[in-house]
Design a protein around this motif. Structure first.
Motif, mmCIF file in Angstrom:
data_model
loop_
_atom_site.group_PDB
_atom_site.id
_atom_site.type_symbol
_atom_site.label_atom_id
_atom_site.label_comp_id
_atom_site.label_asym_id
_atom_site.label_seq_id
_atom_site.Cartn_x
_atom_site.Cartn_y
_atom_site.Cartn_z
ATOM 1 N N ASP A 198 0.890 -1.022 -0.070
ATOM 2 C CA ASP A 198 0.141 -0.092 0.035
ATOM 3 C C ASP A 198 1.043 1.151 0.125
ATOM 4 O O ASP A 198 1.617 1.313 0.950
ATOM 5 N N ALA A 199 0.571 2.174 -0.980
ATOM 6 C CA ALA A 199 1.631 3.132 -1.275
ATOM 7 C C ALA A 199 1.211 4.360 -0.327
ATOM 8 O O ALA A 199 1.933 5.364 -0.293
ATOM 9 N N ARG A 200 0.255 4.304 0.403
ATOM 10 C CA ARG A 200 -0.109 5.516 1.248
ATOM 11 C C ARG A 200 0.768 5.587 2.549
ATOM 12 O O ARG A 200 1.498 4.720 3.046
ATOM 13 N N THR A 201 0.764 7.102 2.896
ATOM 14 C CA THR A 201 1.705 7.110 4.233
ATOM 15 C C THR A 201 1.040 6.824 5.319
ATOM 16 O O THR A 201 -0.240 6.481 5.185
ATOM 17 N N THR A 202 1.536 6.825 6.367
ATOM 18 C CA THR A 202 1.096 6.581 7.688
ATOM 19 C C THR A 202 0.046 7.588 8.016
ATOM 20 O O THR A 202 -1.147 7.125 8.631
ATOM 21 N N ASP A 203 0.133 8.661 7.637
ATOM 22 C CA ASP A 203 -0.799 9.875 8.004
ATOM 23 C C ASP A 203 -2.073 9.440 7.151
ATOM 24 O O ASP A 203 -3.148 9.958 7.423
ATOM 25 N N GLU A 204 -1.693 9.132 5.777
ATOM 26 C CA GLU A 204 -2.975 8.981 4.871
ATOM 27 C C GLU A 204 -3.703 7.631 5.394
ATOM 28 O O GLU A 204 -4.654 7.879 5.316
ATOM 29 N N LYS A 205 -3.113 6.640 6.023
ATOM 30 C CA LYS A 205 -3.601 5.698 6.396
ATOM 31 C C LYS A 205 -4.639 5.962 7.625
ATOM 32 O O LYS A 205 -5.772 5.334 7.742
#
Length: 61
Positions: A47-54
């Motif tokens: 999953d390419a999302r950052t921790t903040d995006e998750k």
């Protein structure tokens, strides 16, 4: 209980069963959650999302 799949929340239907298979790591993570925690999510390693995006996804933002 509600379950979020992709971007859709699904409410509980008490006339239908729901099952979630947990890995040993999932079980440990849930057991170690702080008492006030309400959410647990799993993301694919790719999953390419950052921790903040998750976290934003988990909060419904």
């Amino acid at each position: 209980m509600r379950v979020k799949v992709a971007d859709s929340w699904h409410g509980v239907d008490t006339t239908r069963a729901i099952m979630i298979e947990l890995s040993d790591a999932d079980r440990r993570n849930i057991a170690n959650m702080v008492p006030g925690a309400r959410f647990y999510a799993c993301f694919d390693d790719k999953d390419a999302r950052t921790t903040d995006e998750k976290l934003a996804w988990m909060r419904g933002q």
